[in-house]
Design an enzyme around this catalytic site. Structure first.
Site, PDB file in Angstrom:
ATOM      1  N   ARG A  45       0.831  -1.148  -0.015  1.00 30.43           N
ATOM      2  CA  ARG A  45       0.021   0.182   0.026  1.00 30.43           C
ATOM      3  C   ARG A  45       0.716   1.026  -0.166  1.00 30.43           C
ATOM      4  O   ARG A  45       2.083   1.151   0.298  1.00 30.43           O
ATOM      5  CB  ARG A  45      -0.867   0.007   1.152  1.00 30.43           C
ATOM      6  CG  ARG A  45      -0.250  -0.273   2.362  1.00 30.43           C
ATOM      7  CD  ARG A  45      -0.734   0.439   3.639  1.00 30.43           C
ATOM      8  NE  ARG A  45      -0.630   1.923   3.527  1.00 30.43           N
ATOM      9  CZ  ARG A  45       0.612   2.581   3.544  1.00 30.43           C
ATOM     10  NH1 ARG A  45       1.543   1.976   4.054  1.00 30.43           N
ATOM     11  NH2 ARG A  45       0.451   4.040   3.544  1.00 30.43           N
ATOM     12  N   GLY A  46       0.278   2.527  -0.154  1.00 27.31           N
ATOM     13  CA  GLY A  46       0.906   3.571  -0.278  1.00 27.31           C
ATOM     14  C   GLY A  46       1.006   4.012  -1.660  1.00 27.31           C
ATOM     15  O   GLY A  46       1.266   3.134  -2.438  1.00 27.31           O
ATOM     16  N   ASP A 235      -2.068  11.063  -2.555  1.00 30.30           N
ATOM     17  CA  ASP A 235      -2.548   9.998  -3.366  1.00 30.30           C
ATOM     18  C   ASP A 235      -2.778  10.457  -4.826  1.00 30.30           C
ATOM     19  O   ASP A 235      -2.751   9.647  -5.724  1.00 30.30           O
ATOM     20  CB  ASP A 235      -3.741   8.960  -2.921  1.00 30.30           C
ATOM     21  CG  ASP A 235      -3.131   8.128  -1.691  1.00 30.30           C
ATOM     22  OD1 ASP A 235      -2.816   8.781  -0.636  1.00 30.30           O
ATOM     23  OD2 ASP A 235      -3.086   7.087  -2.081  1.00 30.30           O
TER      24      ASP A 235
END
Ligand code: MRU
Length: 349
Positions: A45-46, A235
């Site tokens: 994730r990230g 994001d």
């Protein structure tokens, strides 16, 4: 620092981030479907890290098939790229990484095996490129951190979330390596607790003093003058500077604005979506409501069958942002103008 993603020569080795800090569990992904699932479940994730993982996923998908022409490879890659892009909708780095790989290869005409191998080379380049971008973000932003400060951060933006030292975390880490003595306050980041589980773990490894608070304590901490600066990742950043990041970021920006505390975002240029003129059209991922009603898989924290809503990101309007730290320097308001300048400068060099 820990490597969240590693190419072993045959498989993509990841640390299952859903298990940290209780267990350090490595997984080897050998098929594109496994990469898709790992991204969807947040095992990897990230924003930058999922872009890197998807680039390797594309290669794994192609590697398992046979082709007769270079055109076959490209058209199948296009289908697999579509599939991977659906894994998570908000972080634009996922689509950015996949389209960068496609752009590098789609004009080539080589033997099919050579073509497929090019996808591996491109994925490795994306990984190396992200590592370098993180290093430069750290260098760009470290000057904002001074000894004696307390910096509030949200979610996780470190080595786990990228291929390098991280974005917002990378700034803190670079300042720490420069010998600055500061403290970090970490929001737990409900519902999945990336702050409590991952950022606290990374800060401990880096030996940066950290204090955990629940998300609802942040405004009070600001009112009590316990926070000097807020630093978060992103994001997706629209052309006007609006920033989508982990849900709860907007709360922090509003509170920081009220208390006149500088609010910085750190992100590579691969997180900018220049096709969007504002954050209004950024797709916000909505995840399973059970992530809100439960902590982990088992602990129900409300009445059985409670209704819940689980948007995973929110959008912070550019007006609340003091600056965006990129690998090419810090951009400041008016963002529309400084982003244009940045693009122009980036593509000139
Ligand atoms: O849902 P996640 O854990 O993938 O959300 C991550 C974030 O919101 C990060 O702040 C962002 O991706 C930047 S990571 C360098």
């Amino acid at each position: 620092m820990i490597k969240s993603i590693e190419w072993t020569g045959e498989s993509l080795k990841i640390i299952d981030q859903t298990r940290i800090p209780h267990k350090i569990l490595y997984k080897e992904l050998r098929q594109i479907q496994e990469v898709y699932e790992a991204i969807r479940k947040l095992e990897v994730r990230g924003a930058p890290a999922i872009g890197v993982a998807a680039a390797f996923g594309l290669y794994l998908g192609l590697k398992s098939e046979t082709f007769t022409t270079s055109q076959d490879v490209i058209s199948r890659a296009g289908q697999l790229a579509e599939y991977l892009s659906e894994a998570r909708p908000t972080a634009v780095n996922l689509r950015w990484a996949i389209s960068s790989v496609m752009d590098r290869i789609s004009h080539l005409v080589e033997e099919p095996e050579v073509m497929v191998h090019k996808f591996l080379e491109a994925a490795i380049e994306i990984q190396e490129d992200d590592k370098e971008r993180c290093r430069r973000i750290g260098e760009s932003g470290a000057g904002l951190i001074e000894s004696g400060m307390t910096v509030l951060t949200h979610c996780n933006t470190g080595a786990l979330a990228t291929a390098g030292i991280g974005t917002a975390f990378g700034v803190l880490y670079t300042a720490h390596l420069q010998g600055k003595k500061f403290e970090v306050m970490v929001d737990e980041t409900r519902p999945l607790l990336q702050g409590a589980r991952l950022t606290m773990w990374e800060l401990k490894q880096a030996e940066i003093p950290a204090t955990l608070i629940t998300d609802s304590m942040a405004a009070y901490a600001m009112q009590q003058r316990k926070i000097d600066l807020v630093m978060v990742g992103a994001d997706r950043i629209a052309g006007n500077g609006d920033v989508a990041n982990k849900v709860g970021t907007y709360n922090l920006a509003v509170a920081a604005d009220f208390h006149r505390i500088p609010f910085y975002v750190a992100a590579p240029l691969s997180t900018f979506d220049f096709s969007l003129t504002s954050g209004e059209n950024i797709p916000i991922e909505e995840r399973d409501p059970s992530e809100v009603t439960h902590i982990g898989d088992e602990l129900l924290i409300t009445i059985p069958d409670a209704n819940s809503w689980n948007p995973a990101f929110d959008v912070t309007p550019f007006r609340l942002i003091s600056g965006i730290i990129t690998e090419n320097g810090i951009i400041t308001p008016p963002f529309e103008k400084s982003i244009q300048h940045l693009i122009h400068h980036t593509y000139q060099n």
